[in-house]
Design a protein around this motif. Structure first.
Motif, mmCIF file in Angstrom:
data_model
loop_
_atom_site.group_PDB
_atom_site.id
_atom_site.type_symbol
_atom_site.label_atom_id
_atom_site.label_comp_id
_atom_site.label_asym_id
_atom_site.label_seq_id
_atom_site.Cartn_x
_atom_site.Cartn_y
_atom_site.Cartn_z
ATOM 1 N N LYS A 209 29.280 17.272 -34.803
ATOM 2 C CA LYS A 209 29.928 18.585 -34.672
ATOM 3 C C LYS A 209 29.814 19.072 -33.229
ATOM 4 O O LYS A 209 28.930 18.655 -32.476
ATOM 5 N N VAL A 210 30.687 20.008 -32.864
ATOM 6 C CA VAL A 210 30.603 20.637 -31.552
ATOM 7 C C VAL A 210 29.496 21.684 -31.596
ATOM 8 O O VAL A 210 29.550 22.631 -32.381
ATOM 9 N N ALA A 211 28.474 21.495 -30.766
ATOM 10 C CA ALA A 211 27.320 22.403 -30.762
ATOM 11 C C ALA A 211 27.398 23.434 -29.640
ATOM 12 O O ALA A 211 26.820 24.511 -29.743
ATOM 13 N N ARG A 212 28.100 23.088 -28.568
ATOM 14 C CA ARG A 212 28.192 23.995 -27.427
ATOM 15 C C ARG A 212 29.530 23.783 -26.728
ATOM 16 O O ARG A 212 29.980 22.644 -26.586
ATOM 17 N N ILE A 213 30.145 24.870 -26.312
ATOM 18 C CA ILE A 213 31.433 24.819 -25.619
ATOM 19 C C ILE A 213 31.264 25.485 -24.261
ATOM 20 O O ILE A 213 30.785 26.616 -24.167
ATOM 21 N N HIS A 214 31.636 24.763 -23.208
ATOM 22 C CA HIS A 214 31.637 25.331 -21.860
ATOM 23 C C HIS A 214 33.091 25.428 -21.411
ATOM 24 O O HIS A 214 33.762 24.399 -21.266
ATOM 25 N N ALA A 215 33.581 26.630 -21.194
ATOM 26 C CA ALA A 215 34.981 26.833 -20.817
ATOM 27 C C ALA A 215 35.048 27.487 -19.444
ATOM 28 O O ALA A 215 34.575 28.612 -19.259
ATOM 29 N N VAL A 216 35.627 26.777 -18.478
ATOM 30 C CA VAL A 216 35.746 27.301 -17.117
ATOM 31 C C VAL A 216 37.196 27.711 -16.885
ATOM 32 O O VAL A 216 38.101 26.882 -16.924
ATOM 33 N N ALA A 217 37.403 29.013 -16.638
ATOM 34 C CA ALA A 217 38.753 29.536 -16.399
ATOM 35 C C ALA A 217 38.904 30.103 -14.986
ATOM 36 O O ALA A 217 40.019 30.409 -14.565
ATOM 37 N N ASN A 218 37.793 30.256 -14.266
ATOM 38 C CA ASN A 218 37.848 30.753 -12.891
ATOM 39 C C ASN A 218 38.718 29.818 -12.053
ATOM 40 O O ASN A 218 38.359 28.657 -11.833
ATOM 41 N N PRO A 219 39.876 30.280 -11.560
ATOM 42 C CA PRO A 219 40.790 29.383 -10.844
ATOM 43 C C PRO A 219 40.185 28.766 -9.593
ATOM 44 O O PRO A 219 40.584 27.667 -9.182
ATOM 45 N N LEU A 220 39.210 29.425 -8.986
ATOM 46 C CA LEU A 220 38.567 28.883 -7.786
ATOM 47 C C LEU A 220 37.741 27.637 -8.096
ATOM 48 O O LEU A 220 37.405 26.869 -7.191
ATOM 49 N N LYS A 221 37.417 27.450 -9.384
ATOM 50 C CA LYS A 221 36.622 26.282 -9.784
ATOM 51 C C LYS A 221 37.467 25.175 -10.402
ATOM 52 O O LYS A 221 36.915 24.190 -10.900
ATOM 53 N N LEU A 222 38.775 25.326 -10.390
ATOM 54 C CA LEU A 222 39.638 24.353 -11.075
ATOM 55 C C LEU A 222 40.518 23.573 -10.105
ATOM 56 O O LEU A 222 41.522 22.987 -10.502
ATOM 57 N N THR A 223 40.119 23.540 -8.834
ATOM 58 C CA THR A 223 40.947 22.867 -7.834
ATOM 59 C C THR A 223 40.801 21.349 -7.877
ATOM 60 O O THR A 223 41.554 20.640 -7.217
#
Length: 283
Positions: A259-273
């Motif tokens: 099962k999925v125990a932890r979700i890390h979601a990064v939406a900060n556009p400065l971190k998605l380059t």
């Protein structure tokens, strides 16, 4: 013509800096500073170029870590590491893949600068204590003590179960399929009851300001069908790239007991380059 040692070891040096900082942009700055120092060195005095360069990068990363810790106190919402698009080959080196995972980098954030440097250099790159001592400005005996404390700290906060690559891929694909349809029950079926979701918007994108606990709450937040979801490899593991109304998020998962125990979601556009070009990592 012999390749310059800095160029030959660049992916290793970047990996060291990135694991210490959790930020590709800051790691690149550290490499630039280290290159300038390397350019002024008398190479005849350098016995082991690889070890010398790792020490140089470590010192520069430590300096940056100490200044960054203050700026991260002012960060808006939860802070997560910068995700990197990597090739599936990184997963072949299980220890490297584990060490650069978003989950591990998040744990490393809870260490002090020197503890983090010692842990990374010893546990990931297997450097001798004497070399680490030179890099961090401590005695080998002190480095051993710091390393022991850091190992215990990390072990207490790391995922409890190491899953196979096949299981990780299967659960991630199930979760992303559920995310694609946005159906509440499908999401609930693939998540652990005590799942935790941490989102990083940096004040620049919509994101929960604090961790969200429990499958019910997380599923309600995620249950919407109007998005594009694709499987990508991030930080040596299968993960998700999600697009909603032209906005992108990177989603990394910790899997335990199917099962999925932890979700890390990064939406900060400065971190998605770094999501459109593969980053080379090595040790």
């Amino acid at each position: 013509m012999t390749e310059d040692p800095f160029v030959a070891h660049r992916s290793l040096l970047f990996t060291v800096a990135y694991e210490m900082l959790g930020s590709a942009a800051d790691a690149e700055d550290v490499l630039q500073e280290s290159w300038l120092r390397w350019a002024g060195v008398d190479r005849a005095q350098v016995r082991d170029a690889r070890a010398y360069l790792v020490r140089t990068v470590t010192r520069q990363a430590l300096n940056r870590l100490r200044t960054m810790s203050r700026s991260r106190e002012d960060y808006v919402g939860e802070w997560l590491p910068e995700p990197l698009l990597t090739s599936p080959d990184v997963a072949e080196d299980v220890e490297l893949a584990e060490s650069v995972s978003i989950a591990m980098l998040t744990v490393l954030e809870t260490l002090g600068p020197t503890e983090r440097a010692v842990f990374v250099l010893r546990e990931v790159f297997e450097m001798p204590y004497g070399e680490i001592a030179e890099a961090v400005g401590k005695t080998p005996a002190a480095v051993r003590q710091v390393g022991r404390r850091a190992r215990e700290h990390v072990a207490a906060r790391s995922p409890r179960v190491r899953v196979s690559r096949a299981e990780q891929e299967a659960v991630v694909e199930r979760f992303l399929a559920a995310l694609r349809t946005g159906r509440l029950q499908e999401l609930l079926d693939v998540m652990a009851p005590d799942v935790v979701m941490i989102a990083d918007g940096g004040g620049l994108a919509a994101a929960a300001a604090e961790p969200v606990h429990g499958a019910g709450l997380v599923a309600k937040l995620l249950a919407r069908p109007d998005r594009s979801v694709s499987v990508v490899w991030l930080n040596g593991a299968p993960a998700g790239r999600v697009e909603i109304d032209g906005r992108v998020a990177a989603v990394s998962l910790v899997v335990e007991n199917g099962k999925v125990a932890r979700i890390h979601a990064v939406a900060n556009p400065l971190k998605l380059t770094r999501l459109d070009e593969t980053t080379e990592l090595s040790r």
